[in-house]
Design a protein around this motif. Sequence first.
Motif, PDB file in Angstrom:
ATOM      1  N   VAL A  44       9.094  13.557  17.691  1.00 51.38           N
ATOM      2  CA  VAL A  44       9.381  12.619  16.726  1.00 51.38           C
ATOM      3  C   VAL A  44       8.143  12.003  16.157  1.00 51.38           C
ATOM      4  CG1 VAL A  44      10.301  10.243  16.436  1.00 51.38           C
ATOM      5  CG2 VAL A  44      11.690  11.958  17.757  1.00 51.38           C
ATOM      6  N   GLU A  45       8.078  11.602  14.909  1.00 52.00           N
ATOM      7  CA  GLU A  45       6.919  10.992  14.161  1.00 52.00           C
ATOM      8  C   GLU A  45       7.324   9.673  13.667  1.00 52.00           C
ATOM      9  OE1 GLU A  45       5.103  13.863  11.690  1.00 52.00           O
ATOM     10  OE2 GLU A  45       4.026  14.729  13.209  1.00 52.00           O
ATOM     11  N   ARG A  46       6.685   8.530  14.018  1.00 46.75           N
ATOM     12  CA  ARG A  46       7.065   7.599  13.158  1.00 46.75           C
ATOM     13  C   ARG A  46       6.013   7.042  12.062  1.00 46.75           C
ATOM     14  NH1 ARG A  46      10.795   4.311  16.152  1.00 46.75           N
ATOM     15  NH2 ARG A  46      11.590   5.478  18.286  1.00 46.75           N
ATOM     16  N   GLY A  47       6.511   6.979  10.879  1.00 45.94           N
ATOM     17  CA  GLY A  47       5.492   6.620   9.861  1.00 45.94           C
ATOM     18  C   GLY A  47       5.500   5.108   9.436  1.00 45.94           C
ATOM     19  N   PHE A  48       4.232   4.810   9.361  1.00 40.61           N
ATOM     20  CA  PHE A  48       3.966   3.203   9.023  1.00 40.61           C
ATOM     21  C   PHE A  48       2.731   3.003   8.361  1.00 40.61           C
ATOM     22  CE2 PHE A  48       1.265   4.714  12.602  1.00 40.61           C
ATOM     23  CZ  PHE A  48       0.066   4.266  12.465  1.00 40.61           C
ATOM     24  N   CYS A  49       2.542   1.976   7.753  1.00 46.35           N
ATOM     25  CA  CYS A  49       1.258   1.649   6.869  1.00 46.35           C
ATOM     26  C   CYS A  49       0.249   1.219   7.834  1.00 46.35           C
ATOM     27  CB  CYS A  49       1.810   0.330   6.002  1.00 46.35           C
ATOM     28  SG  CYS A  49       0.398  -0.047   5.054  1.00 46.35           S
ATOM     29  N   ALA A  50      -0.696   1.806   7.667  1.00 48.30           N
ATOM     30  CA  ALA A  50      -2.033   1.665   8.479  1.00 48.30           C
ATOM     31  C   ALA A  50      -2.743   0.266   7.984  1.00 48.30           C
ATOM     32  CB  ALA A  50      -3.108   2.806   8.258  1.00 48.30           C
ATOM     33  N   LYS A  51      -2.373  -0.266   6.825  1.00 48.45           N
ATOM     34  CA  LYS A  51      -2.956  -1.323   6.201  1.00 48.45           C
ATOM     35  C   LYS A  51      -2.466  -2.685   6.872  1.00 48.45           C
ATOM     36  CE  LYS A  51      -4.703  -3.630   2.374  1.00 48.45           C
ATOM     37  NZ  LYS A  51      -4.749  -3.760   0.884  1.00 48.45           N
ATOM     38  N   CYS A  52      -0.920  -2.544   6.945  1.00 52.36           N
ATOM     39  CA  CYS A  52      -0.262  -3.952   7.259  1.00 52.36           C
ATOM     40  C   CYS A  52       0.673  -3.683   8.622  1.00 52.36           C
ATOM     41  CB  CYS A  52       0.526  -4.474   6.091  1.00 52.36           C
ATOM     42  SG  CYS A  52       1.921  -3.500   5.731  1.00 52.36           S
ATOM     43  N   ALA A  85       0.858  -1.239  -0.080  1.00 54.64           N
ATOM     44  CA  ALA A  85       0.020  -0.073  -0.038  1.00 54.64           C
ATOM     45  C   ALA A  85       0.858   1.292  -0.140  1.00 54.64           C
ATOM     46  CB  ALA A  85      -0.991   0.026   1.054  1.00 54.64           C
ATOM     47  N   ILE A  86       2.053   1.043   0.505  1.00 54.04           N
ATOM     48  CA  ILE A  86       2.838   2.442   0.612  1.00 54.04           C
ATOM     49  C   ILE A  86       4.362   1.976  -0.153  1.00 54.04           C
ATOM     50  CG2 ILE A  86       4.395   3.827   2.172  1.00 54.04           C
ATOM     51  CD1 ILE A  86       2.166   3.727   4.107  1.00 54.04           C
ATOM     52  N   ARG A  87       4.671   2.685  -0.852  1.00 52.36           N
ATOM     53  CA  ARG A  87       6.076   2.487  -1.661  1.00 52.36           C
ATOM     54  C   ARG A  87       6.615   3.808  -1.614  1.00 52.36           C
ATOM     55  NH1 ARG A  87       8.774  -1.754  -2.507  1.00 52.36           N
ATOM     56  NH2 ARG A  87       9.355  -0.672  -4.449  1.00 52.36           N
ATOM     57  N   TYR A  88       8.015   4.176  -1.496  1.00 52.52           N
ATOM     58  CA  TYR A  88       8.808   5.258  -1.518  1.00 52.52           C
ATOM     59  C   TYR A  88      10.080   4.986  -2.354  1.00 52.52           C
ATOM     60  CZ  TYR A  88      12.001   2.724   2.081  1.00 52.52           C
ATOM     61  OH  TYR A  88      12.590   2.069   2.492  1.00 52.52           O
ATOM     62  N   ARG A  89      10.570   6.299  -2.631  1.00 48.52           N
ATOM     63  CA  ARG A  89      11.931   6.436  -3.414  1.00 48.52           C
ATOM     64  C   ARG A  89      12.748   7.500  -2.690  1.00 48.52           C
ATOM     65  NH1 ARG A  89      13.532   4.736  -8.115  1.00 48.52           N
ATOM     66  NH2 ARG A  89      15.345   6.303  -9.507  1.00 48.52           N
ATOM     67  N   VAL A  90      14.043   7.231  -2.565  1.00 46.68           N
ATOM     68  CA  VAL A  90      15.135   8.074  -2.048  1.00 46.68           C
ATOM     69  C   VAL A  90      15.898   8.159  -3.318  1.00 46.68           C
ATOM     70  CG1 VAL A  90      16.802   8.551  -0.416  1.00 46.68           C
ATOM     71  CG2 VAL A  90      14.774   7.404   0.158  1.00 46.68           C
ATOM     72  N   GLU A  91      16.097   9.411  -3.769  1.00 47.16           N
ATOM     73  CA  GLU A  91      16.788   9.997  -4.847  1.00 47.16           C
ATOM     74  C   GLU A  91      18.487   9.991  -4.375  1.00 47.16           C
ATOM     75  OE1 GLU A  91      16.216   9.519  -7.873  1.00 47.16           O
ATOM     76  OE2 GLU A  91      14.207   9.488  -7.622  1.00 47.16           O
ATOM     77  N   LEU A 145       1.551   7.728   4.352  1.00 49.06           N
ATOM     78  CA  LEU A 145       2.065   7.173   5.734  1.00 49.06           C
ATOM     79  C   LEU A 145       1.124   7.702   6.788  1.00 49.06           C
ATOM     80  CD1 LEU A 145       5.761   8.375   6.048  1.00 49.06           C
ATOM     81  CD2 LEU A 145       4.782   6.106   5.802  1.00 49.06           C
ATOM     82  N   SER A 146       0.796   6.675   7.534  1.00 46.25           N
ATOM     83  CA  SER A 146       0.173   7.027   8.846  1.00 46.25           C
ATOM     84  C   SER A 146       1.260   7.209   9.933  1.00 46.25           C
ATOM     85  CB  SER A 146      -0.599   5.826   9.262  1.00 46.25           C
ATOM     86  OG  SER A 146      -1.887   5.518   8.447  1.00 46.25           O
ATOM     87  N   VAL A 147       0.759   8.078  11.016  1.00 47.53           N
ATOM     88  CA  VAL A 147       1.994   8.574  11.688  1.00 47.53           C
ATOM     89  C   VAL A 147       1.533   8.510  13.398  1.00 47.53           C
ATOM     90  CG1 VAL A 147       3.085  10.732  12.523  1.00 47.53           C
ATOM     91  CG2 VAL A 147       2.853  10.427  10.083  1.00 47.53           C
ATOM     92  N   PHE A 148       2.391   8.112  13.895  1.00 49.17           N
ATOM     93  CA  PHE A 148       2.257   8.013  15.614  1.00 49.17           C
ATOM     94  C   PHE A 148       3.411   8.883  16.007  1.00 49.17           C
ATOM     95  CE2 PHE A 148       3.898   6.085  19.635  1.00 49.17           C
ATOM     96  CZ  PHE A 148       2.752   6.274  20.336  1.00 49.17           C
ATOM     97  N   SER A 149       3.125   9.842  16.915  1.00 49.79           N
ATOM     98  CA  SER A 149       3.914  10.573  17.836  1.00 49.79           C
ATOM     99  C   SER A 149       4.441   9.915  18.994  1.00 49.79           C
ATOM    100  CB  SER A 149       3.351  11.982  17.883  1.00 49.79           C
ATOM    101  OG  SER A 149       2.786  12.827  16.833  1.00 49.79           O
ATOM    102  N   SER A 150       5.634   9.488  18.698  1.00 49.84           N
ATOM    103  CA  SER A 150       6.206   8.748  19.857  1.00 49.84           C
ATOM    104  C   SER A 150       6.834   9.647  21.030  1.00 49.84           C
ATOM    105  CB  SER A 150       7.384   7.763  19.404  1.00 49.84           C
ATOM    106  OG  SER A 150       8.364   8.216  18.604  1.00 49.84           O
ATOM    107  N   SER A 151       6.978  10.640  20.676  1.00 51.42           N
ATOM    108  CA  SER A 151       7.660  11.804  21.536  1.00 51.42           C
ATOM    109  C   SER A 151       7.184  13.214  21.120  1.00 51.42           C
ATOM    110  CB  SER A 151       9.050  11.803  21.682  1.00 51.42           C
ATOM    111  OG  SER A 151       9.735  11.950  20.788  1.00 51.42           O
ATOM    112  N   ARG A 152       7.472  14.226  21.818  1.00 50.32           N
ATOM    113  CA  ARG A 152       7.092  15.780  21.356  1.00 50.32           C
ATOM    114  C   ARG A 152       7.661  16.015  20.016  1.00 50.32           C
ATOM    115  NH1 ARG A 152       9.138  19.978  24.740  1.00 50.32           N
ATOM    116  NH2 ARG A 152      11.113  19.557  23.328  1.00 50.32           N
TER     117      ARG A 152
END
Length: 169
Positions: A73-81, A18-24, A64-71
């Motif tokens: 920092v955001e942790r991005g993840f796939c909400a589907k899997c 569901a989520i794909r990314y690219r880093v140039e 990306l779905s995001v969880f703020s693990s601290s003030r």
Amino acid sequence: MSDDLNKGPFTGGCQCGAIRYRVEGPLTHAHVCHCRMCQKAAGNYFMPLANAQKADFSLTRGTLSVFSSSRDVERGFCAKCGTPLTFDTVSAPHLNLVLGSLDDPASVKPQMQYGTESKMPWLAGLDTLPAEATEDSPDQDGVPLEVIQQSNSQHPDHDTDNWPPEDRT
């Protein structure tokens, strides 16, 4: 492998596709974090990460779905899997990618360890444990490996135009 060998481009994504990314650009500061927060975020004993400049990072599929693990920092993840994908100190010019989400995770070797106060004391002995390749096991918890392979919904380690394939929807 030093940082100058990790030039890119790099592609990756979540387990379900569901989520794909690219880093140039390059991936730098490749490391393993053993801190308790990364253990919880990964659901594992450690989390391998590397820096990518935010300007070089783009999502090519999904959001990306995001969880703020601290003030800060955001942790991005796939909400589907549920696959963890990023660790983002919001004010920094870079974010950290979870190395296991790369299409070629072996291409970036960690150069440092952090959070060693929470490192499992037995990790150094893993290579002494008995080992078995997946293909050498006739089943996984009673399910034949052939059945698992035929019904596998994991996204392949490369970009695809569409996912899941029409015959798996």
